[in-house]
Motif scaffolding. Sequence first.
Motif, PDB file in Angstrom:
ATOM      1  N   LEU A  74       0.932  -1.130   0.000  1.00  0.00           N
ATOM      2  CA  LEU A  74      -0.069  -0.173   0.066  1.00  0.00           C
ATOM      3  C   LEU A  74       0.845   1.169   0.208  1.00  0.00           C
ATOM      4  N   THR A  75       0.180   2.384  -0.569  1.00  0.00           N
ATOM      5  CA  THR A  75       0.972   3.682  -0.338  1.00  0.00           C
ATOM      6  C   THR A  75       0.006   4.475   0.337  1.00  0.00           C
ATOM      7  N   VAL A  76       0.383   4.701   1.727  1.00  0.00           N
ATOM      8  CA  VAL A  76      -0.540   5.294   2.554  1.00  0.00           C
ATOM      9  C   VAL A  76      -0.101   6.971   2.724  1.00  0.00           C
ATOM     10  N   VAL A  77      -1.145   7.595   2.857  1.00  0.00           N
ATOM     11  CA  VAL A  77      -0.982   9.043   2.938  1.00  0.00           C
ATOM     12  C   VAL A  77      -1.827   9.500   4.102  1.00  0.00           C
ATOM     13  N   ALA A  78      -1.096  10.076   5.117  1.00  0.00           N
ATOM     14  CA  ALA A  78      -1.570  10.428   6.309  1.00  0.00           C
ATOM     15  C   ALA A  78      -0.909  11.573   7.112  1.00  0.00           C
ATOM     16  N   TYR A  79      -1.298  12.418   7.909  1.00  0.00           N
ATOM     17  CA  TYR A  79      -1.040  12.866   8.966  1.00  0.00           C
ATOM     18  C   TYR A  79      -0.726  11.765  10.130  1.00  0.00           C
ATOM     19  N   GLY A  80       0.408  11.195  10.248  1.00  0.00           N
ATOM     20  CA  GLY A  80       0.312   9.917  10.749  1.00  0.00           C
ATOM     21  C   GLY A  80       0.413   9.827  12.302  1.00  0.00           C
ATOM     22  N   GLY A  81      -0.187   8.586  12.637  1.00  0.00           N
ATOM     23  CA  GLY A  81      -0.177   8.300  14.120  1.00  0.00           C
ATOM     24  C   GLY A  81       0.110   6.983  14.469  1.00  0.00           C
ATOM     25  N   ALA A  82      -0.640   6.203  15.084  1.00  0.00           N
ATOM     26  CA  ALA A  82      -0.505   4.650  15.448  1.00  0.00           C
ATOM     27  C   ALA A  82      -1.225   3.823  14.124  1.00  0.00           C
ATOM     28  N   ASP A  83      -1.950   4.556  13.363  1.00  0.00           N
ATOM     29  CA  ASP A  83      -2.351   3.911  12.112  1.00  0.00           C
ATOM     30  C   ASP A  83      -1.205   3.521  11.035  1.00  0.00           C
ATOM     31  N   VAL A  84      -0.292   4.550  10.922  1.00  0.00           N
ATOM     32  CA  VAL A  84       0.869   4.391  10.142  1.00  0.00           C
ATOM     33  C   VAL A  84       1.695   3.497  10.690  1.00  0.00           C
ATOM     34  N   GLY A  85       2.075   3.494  11.959  1.00  0.00           N
ATOM     35  CA  GLY A  85       2.874   2.741  12.736  1.00  0.00           C
ATOM     36  C   GLY A  85       2.667   1.288  12.683  1.00  0.00           C
ATOM     37  N   MET A  86       1.441   1.025  12.996  1.00  0.00           N
ATOM     38  CA  MET A  86       0.896  -0.536  12.893  1.00  0.00           C
ATOM     39  C   MET A  86       1.109  -0.970  11.425  1.00  0.00           C
ATOM     40  N   LEU A  87       0.755  -0.320  10.488  1.00  0.00           N
ATOM     41  CA  LEU A  87       0.681  -0.524   9.109  1.00  0.00           C
ATOM     42  C   LEU A  87       2.214  -1.099   8.759  1.00  0.00           C
ATOM     43  N   CYS A  88       3.073  -0.244   9.041  1.00  0.00           N
ATOM     44  CA  CYS A  88       4.540  -0.287   8.833  1.00  0.00           C
ATOM     45  C   CYS A  88       5.064  -1.510   9.347  1.00  0.00           C
ATOM     46  N   ALA A  89       4.767  -1.687  10.861  1.00  0.00           N
ATOM     47  CA  ALA A  89       5.188  -2.812  11.581  1.00  0.00           C
ATOM     48  C   ALA A  89       4.709  -3.923  11.043  1.00  0.00           C
ATOM     49  N   ALA A  90       3.585  -4.115  10.272  1.00  0.00           N
ATOM     50  CA  ALA A  90       3.111  -5.272   9.936  1.00  0.00           C
ATOM     51  C   ALA A  90       3.596  -5.640   8.362  1.00  0.00           C
ATOM     52  N   GLY A  91       4.488  -4.795   7.762  1.00  0.00           N
ATOM     53  CA  GLY A  91       4.823  -4.959   6.488  1.00  0.00           C
ATOM     54  C   GLY A  91       3.757  -4.725   5.467  1.00  0.00           C
ATOM     55  N   LYS A  92       2.723  -3.659   5.696  1.00  0.00           N
ATOM     56  CA  LYS A  92       1.679  -3.452   4.800  1.00  0.00           C
ATOM     57  C   LYS A  92       2.038  -2.310   3.696  1.00  0.00           C
ATOM     58  N   VAL A  93       3.099  -1.581   4.154  1.00  0.00           N
ATOM     59  CA  VAL A  93       3.137  -0.385   3.283  1.00  0.00           C
ATOM     60  C   VAL A  93       4.407  -0.416   2.390  1.00  0.00           C
ATOM     61  N   LYS A  94       4.069   0.213   1.310  1.00  0.00           N
ATOM     62  CA  LYS A  94       5.529   0.148   0.518  1.00  0.00           C
ATOM     63  C   LYS A  94       5.756   1.623   0.368  1.00  0.00           C
ATOM     64  N   LYS A  95       4.998   2.405   0.435  1.00  0.00           N
ATOM     65  CA  LYS A  95       5.234   3.804   0.232  1.00  0.00           C
ATOM     66  C   LYS A  95       4.349   4.695   1.361  1.00  0.00           C
ATOM     67  N   LEU A  96       4.970   5.588   1.878  1.00  0.00           N
ATOM     68  CA  LEU A  96       4.451   6.534   2.910  1.00  0.00           C
ATOM     69  C   LEU A  96       4.528   7.912   2.477  1.00  0.00           C
ATOM     70  N   VAL A  97       3.475   8.527   2.185  1.00  0.00           N
ATOM     71  CA  VAL A  97       3.515  10.139   2.056  1.00  0.00           C
ATOM     72  C   VAL A  97       2.939  10.821   3.180  1.00  0.00           C
ATOM     73  N   PHE A  98       3.723  11.600   4.059  1.00  0.00           N
ATOM     74  CA  PHE A  98       3.313  11.968   5.418  1.00  0.00           C
ATOM     75  C   PHE A  98       3.996  13.421   5.586  1.00  0.00           C
ATOM     76  N   ALA A  99       3.466  13.869   6.462  1.00  0.00           N
ATOM     77  CA  ALA A  99       3.972  15.306   6.973  1.00  0.00           C
ATOM     78  C   ALA A  99       4.651  15.237   8.344  1.00  0.00           C
ATOM     79  N   PHE A 100       4.153  14.164   8.983  1.00  0.00           N
ATOM     80  CA  PHE A 100       4.489  13.947  10.368  1.00  0.00           C
ATOM     81  C   PHE A 100       4.010  12.399  10.816  1.00  0.00           C
ATOM     82  N   VAL A 101       4.610  11.544  11.690  1.00  0.00           N
ATOM     83  CA  VAL A 101       4.014  10.502  12.392  1.00  0.00           C
ATOM     84  C   VAL A 101       4.416  10.353  13.824  1.00  0.00           C
ATOM     85  N   SER A 102       3.451  10.792  14.556  1.00  0.00           N
ATOM     86  CA  SER A 102       3.516  11.333  15.986  1.00  0.00           C
ATOM     87  C   SER A 102       2.331  10.761  16.939  1.00  0.00           C
ATOM     88  N   LEU A 103       2.768  10.480  18.079  1.00  0.00           N
ATOM     89  CA  LEU A 103       1.741  10.211  19.042  1.00  0.00           C
ATOM     90  C   LEU A 103       1.512  11.438  19.967  1.00  0.00           C
TER      91      LEU A 103
END
Length: 292
Positions: free
Chosen positions: A47-76
């Motif tokens: 997946l290419t994930v586009v997000a102002y990221g939080g745990a959504d992005v972290g979980m998907l990355c951890a599970a190997g679901k993400v090929k590319k990430l478009v983001f402004a930040f990934v923060s909790l």
Amino acid sequence: MIDKRMSAPDIVGQLRDGMTIGIGGWGPRRKPMALVREIMRSDLKDLTVVAYGGADVGMLCAAGKVKKLVFAFVSLDAIPLEPWFRKAREAGAIEVLELDEGMFQWGLKAAAFGVPFLPTRVGLGTDLAELGGLRYVTSPYDDGEELIAVPALRLDAALLHVNRSDWRGNVQLLGPDPYYDEWFARAADRCFVSCEQLVDRMEDHFPEDAQRSIIQRAFVTGVTELPGGAHPSSMPPAYGWDMKALSEYAAAAKEPGDWSAVASRFVAEDEATYLAGFGGTEAVTALPQTVF
């Protein structure tokens, strides 16, 4: 009128490998986490994930679901850098396009407007353009100003979590910080919404909150009722974020940080089991409001 009610598995069943998925919300606020967990339970990948990221992005990355990430930040927020995202990026496991927060929403708006890019001064004099492979354009007017062209962030699908919806896709977002959720919906070919409360006809129940309708129902493809569906992020004014759960989630990323060892806790086999692990829907929706 089209009945847009769907189950969470039905929604994820509309998604395909390699899609570009926009996820609404902002860091640990108003994230469609129940739908993200449903993706985690699926076989979706690349997946290419586009997000102002939080745990959504972290979980998907951890599970190997993400090929590319478009983001402004990934923060909790209180945990400044999302730890599972950090592990993936430091390992070089994902492709990235990092944008300034304003550039990011400019890309969503370009997609919503149906244009290939929007010009901006944001990023001039920095390495953002070079690092992100962004291009420059020259104003066609007498000023001849050189600007950065922010490419349209066109989405195959967007996922949002809102306070209320009816079966036709009329949604209401009640919190003080809707940010750019409407632009995720407008930038997407299809928009799927989870909600805390599903009603019959919105105008028959909450006419006084008509101004809380952030998008027209024409932009909504499907809707599902998932109370507590933003947990562990916040869903004002219904409930605040669960910092105890977020802290536990972040601590699990410390070395060796094996996602498979903790997935049953933070995803579980289904949503009812997940919520039960954190005290059930009543406990989740009783979380105190986050004060900034």
